[in-house]
Design an enzyme around this catalytic site. Sequence first.
Site, PDB file in Angstrom:
ATOM      1  N   HIS A  72       0.600  -1.487  -0.233  1.00  0.00           N
ATOM      2  CA  HIS A  72      -0.091  -0.087   0.107  1.00  0.00           C
ATOM      3  C   HIS A  72       1.027   0.988  -0.005  1.00  0.00           C
ATOM      4  O   HIS A  72       1.833   1.641   0.586  1.00  0.00           O
ATOM      5  CB  HIS A  72      -0.968  -0.112   1.428  1.00  0.00           C
ATOM      6  CG  HIS A  72      -1.490  -1.275   1.689  1.00  0.00           C
ATOM      7  ND1 HIS A  72      -2.894  -0.740   1.119  1.00  0.00           N
ATOM      8  CD2 HIS A  72      -1.559  -1.990   1.622  1.00  0.00           C
ATOM      9  CE1 HIS A  72      -3.484  -2.407   1.308  1.00  0.00           C
ATOM     10  NE2 HIS A  72      -2.117  -3.110   2.007  1.00  0.00           N
ATOM     11  N   PHE A  73       0.932   1.612  -1.029  1.00  0.00           N
ATOM     12  CA  PHE A  73       1.690   3.303  -1.515  1.00  0.00           C
ATOM     13  C   PHE A  73       0.792   4.839  -1.035  1.00  0.00           C
ATOM     14  O   PHE A  73       1.817   5.712  -1.084  1.00  0.00           O
ATOM     15  CB  PHE A  73       2.516   3.100  -2.438  1.00  0.00           C
ATOM     16  CG  PHE A  73       3.932   2.256  -2.443  1.00  0.00           C
ATOM     17  CD1 PHE A  73       4.402   1.086  -1.155  1.00  0.00           C
ATOM     18  CD2 PHE A  73       4.977   1.168  -3.363  1.00  0.00           C
ATOM     19  CE1 PHE A  73       5.272   1.128  -0.925  1.00  0.00           C
ATOM     20  CE2 PHE A  73       4.876   0.871  -3.251  1.00  0.00           C
ATOM     21  CZ  PHE A  73       5.906   0.507  -1.938  1.00  0.00           C
ATOM     22  N   ARG A  74      -0.110   4.372  -0.508  1.00  0.00           N
ATOM     23  CA  ARG A  74      -0.817   5.515   0.067  1.00  0.00           C
ATOM     24  C   ARG A  74      -1.334   6.971  -1.238  1.00  0.00           C
ATOM     25  O   ARG A  74      -1.770   7.647  -0.824  1.00  0.00           O
ATOM     26  CB  ARG A  74      -0.234   5.823   0.475  1.00  0.00           C
ATOM     27  CG  ARG A  74      -0.542   5.141   2.130  1.00  0.00           C
ATOM     28  CD  ARG A  74      -1.656   4.154   2.277  1.00  0.00           C
ATOM     29  NE  ARG A  74      -1.362   3.356   3.693  1.00  0.00           N
ATOM     30  CZ  ARG A  74      -2.232   2.220   3.516  1.00  0.00           C
ATOM     31  NH1 ARG A  74      -3.045   1.762   3.286  1.00  0.00           N
ATOM     32  NH2 ARG A  74      -1.691   1.881   4.882  1.00  0.00           N
ATOM     33  N   ASN A 104      -6.458   0.731  -2.107  1.00  0.00           N
ATOM     34  CA  ASN A 104      -7.412   1.433  -0.755  1.00  0.00           C
ATOM     35  C   ASN A 104      -7.199   2.568  -0.383  1.00  0.00           C
ATOM     36  O   ASN A 104      -6.254   3.478   0.769  1.00  0.00           O
ATOM     37  CB  ASN A 104      -6.846   0.797   0.314  1.00  0.00           C
ATOM     38  CG  ASN A 104      -6.393   0.168   0.441  1.00  0.00           C
ATOM     39  OD1 ASN A 104      -5.533  -0.038   0.156  1.00  0.00           O
ATOM     40  ND2 ASN A 104      -6.148   0.095   2.415  1.00  0.00           N
ATOM     41  N   HIS A 189      -8.773 -10.106   0.754  1.00  0.00           N
ATOM     42  CA  HIS A 189      -8.711 -10.191   1.499  1.00  0.00           C
ATOM     43  C   HIS A 189     -10.348 -10.367   2.405  1.00  0.00           C
ATOM     44  O   HIS A 189     -10.928  -9.917   1.929  1.00  0.00           O
ATOM     45  CB  HIS A 189      -8.262  -8.444   1.921  1.00  0.00           C
ATOM     46  CG  HIS A 189      -8.538  -8.325   3.196  1.00  0.00           C
ATOM     47  ND1 HIS A 189      -7.758  -7.621   3.948  1.00  0.00           N
ATOM     48  CD2 HIS A 189      -8.979  -8.634   4.622  1.00  0.00           C
ATOM     49  CE1 HIS A 189      -7.843  -7.328   5.558  1.00  0.00           C
ATOM     50  NE2 HIS A 189      -8.756  -8.069   6.256  1.00  0.00           N
ATOM     51  N   HIS A 243      -2.400 -12.469   2.691  1.00  0.00           N
ATOM     52  CA  HIS A 243      -2.158 -12.701   4.091  1.00  0.00           C
ATOM     53  C   HIS A 243      -2.709 -13.663   5.010  1.00  0.00           C
ATOM     54  O   HIS A 243      -3.717 -13.471   5.693  1.00  0.00           O
ATOM     55  CB  HIS A 243      -2.542 -11.272   4.502  1.00  0.00           C
ATOM     56  CG  HIS A 243      -3.288 -10.152   4.079  1.00  0.00           C
ATOM     57  ND1 HIS A 243      -4.471 -10.965   4.372  1.00  0.00           N
ATOM     58  CD2 HIS A 243      -3.572  -9.141   4.154  1.00  0.00           C
ATOM     59  CE1 HIS A 243      -5.543  -9.815   3.654  1.00  0.00           C
ATOM     60  NE2 HIS A 243      -4.592  -8.403   3.959  1.00  0.00           N
ATOM     61  N   ASP A 314       2.465  -7.227   1.731  1.00  0.00           N
ATOM     62  CA  ASP A 314       1.225  -6.419   3.048  1.00  0.00           C
ATOM     63  C   ASP A 314       2.070  -4.766   3.518  1.00  0.00           C
ATOM     64  O   ASP A 314       1.719  -4.399   4.757  1.00  0.00           O
ATOM     65  CB  ASP A 314       0.844  -7.043   3.656  1.00  0.00           C
ATOM     66  CG  ASP A 314      -0.820  -5.598   4.353  1.00  0.00           C
ATOM     67  OD1 ASP A 314      -1.011  -5.203   3.926  1.00  0.00           O
ATOM     68  OD2 ASP A 314      -1.728  -6.676   5.348  1.00  0.00           O
ATOM     69  N   HIS A 318       1.370   3.549   8.529  1.00  0.00           N
ATOM     70  CA  HIS A 318       0.255   4.392   9.188  1.00  0.00           C
ATOM     71  C   HIS A 318       1.804   5.237   9.613  1.00  0.00           C
ATOM     72  O   HIS A 318       2.990   5.124  10.288  1.00  0.00           O
ATOM     73  CB  HIS A 318      -0.534   4.522   9.921  1.00  0.00           C
ATOM     74  CG  HIS A 318      -1.885   2.761   9.573  1.00  0.00           C
ATOM     75  ND1 HIS A 318      -2.517   3.887   8.687  1.00  0.00           N
ATOM     76  CD2 HIS A 318      -1.897   1.710   8.995  1.00  0.00           C
ATOM     77  CE1 HIS A 318      -2.719   2.654   7.755  1.00  0.00           C
ATOM     78  NE2 HIS A 318      -2.798   1.514   8.157  1.00  0.00           N
TER      79      HIS A 318
HETATM   80  O1  DOR Z   1      -3.762  -4.249   8.852  1.00  0.00           O
HETATM   81  C1  DOR Z   1      -4.508  -4.208   6.858  1.00  0.00           C
HETATM   82  N1  DOR Z   1      -3.196  -2.506   6.870  1.00  0.00           N
HETATM   83  N2  DOR Z   1      -4.784  -4.241   6.606  1.00  0.00           N
HETATM   84  C2  DOR Z   1      -4.941  -4.840   5.520  1.00  0.00           C
HETATM   85  O2  DOR Z   1      -5.888  -5.142   5.156  1.00  0.00           O
HETATM   86  C3  DOR Z   1      -5.088  -3.287   4.926  1.00  0.00           C
HETATM   87  C4  DOR Z   1      -4.308  -2.667   5.552  1.00  0.00           C
HETATM   88  C5  DOR Z   1      -4.196  -1.149   5.017  1.00  0.00           C
HETATM   89  O3  DOR Z   1      -4.282  -0.341   4.052  1.00  0.00           O
HETATM   90  O4  DOR Z   1      -3.895  -0.027   6.110  1.00  0.00           O
END
Ligand code: DOR
Length: 464
Positions: A72-74, A104, A189, A243, A314, A318
Amino acid sequence: MSNQVNPESRRADLLVIGGTVLLPGGALEQINIAARDGRVVALGDLSGWSAEETLDASGLHVLPGVIDSQVHFREPGLTHKETLEAGTRGAVLGGVTGIFEMPNTSPLTLAPADLQGKLDAARGRAWCDYAFYIGGSAVNAERLAELENLPGCAGVKVFMGSSFGDLLADDTEVLRRILRHGRRRMAVHAEDEARLRERRPIVEASGDVRQHALWRDVESALMATQHIVRLAEEAGRRLHVLHVSSAEEIAFLAGHKQRVSVEVTPHHLTMSAPECYERLGSFAQMNPPVREQRHQDALWQGIRDGVVDIIGSDHAPHTREEKGKPYPNSPSGMTGVQTLLPLMLDHVNAGRLSLQRLADLTSAGPARLFGLESKGRIALGFDADFSIVDLRAQRVITNDWIASVSGWTPYDGLGVTGWPIHTVIRGHAVVRDEALADALPQGEPLRFLEVPPFPETEKSADHE
Ligand code: DOR
């Protein structure tokens, strides 16, 4: 052995010399590699060859480039947590040469313009090769057969349980519509949303992160996994369960391998409850959760037995401030793209898996399952992507080393044996001697082969 595409030309862009090269099939041979125009053009002794650039890999192992199929590179929208530039920089510093990025973000990746926006943002800024998942949801279900084939798309990803962001498809009819439209392997997921909602009061009441795996229990994961496998069977669709976190899912999935592939993360293979929550608190919180030792043991057994196909990190950053909020308001997810290979090399050194198995899980496996063109093996004509590692190097993983905007790793202070030294992407040595070489980002979109229909059920599926 010497084998050259064009014996007239002994000029290469890059020569990798003196390394022990992991060849397709698993042989380890001390040979040299020549790369030209991004591809491997010769393997062997290579006397008489010259090159613009030479990389000395003496004492090192040359592995096929590691592909992390879950990050996830946001970007866009959440760049205070991560960016495509920093995320891919961490990737190459950690020996990763290609990534699949998750949908996401904000906005979610649901339409062609969202995908194009990510491709535009990556151009000239990504340090490794990349592809982006399209999110599967009620709003785009009927368009997925077209969307999944757009250039630069890794396929469709579905969140059956809410984790982070607004992407959710927990309704059986919506899942059916999604599965019916398209034929690429669909990533999922798998946690059961209704059960997660029902059980959330457990942690609302206690505020105790040690109950994270009690809230999001094995049953929540198993129910969703069984449900989506059944629906995939009904639709005639290949499935990839991301995962996988429990012994029970591994046992179930072992019976469905002809259709379903399995991914595990280094987090679930390295940490266990309750120790990780006692030591790291909500910094060890991810979805699905890290569980007790018996589950970790089963994941390792799944690797040995061949139930597990792929290791993906994964990587889900944050900020420290966000992670420090009182549980359960702390977001789930940890960084991982940069530590995937160091941790797994340490596991190789500890005798938990062979180097050959690791290369299959991190390179040949993703290439095979997702139909990556010219990736996943060190062979003539394939892309010259190499993760060059020192199996004996001892290093301590630290937050300072982490390139992620979020700036932390759950492994801060952990000593490991085995470390990525050079990273080569399509013949460009982007990391030399553990540091970014003085070069520009070289990442390009990954290319995928066309997917043949799943043999027995194609007739019943609608791919329009
Ligand atoms: O822990 C998680 N964080 N699991 C996920 O499936 C999504 C991810 C996130 O995007 O932070």
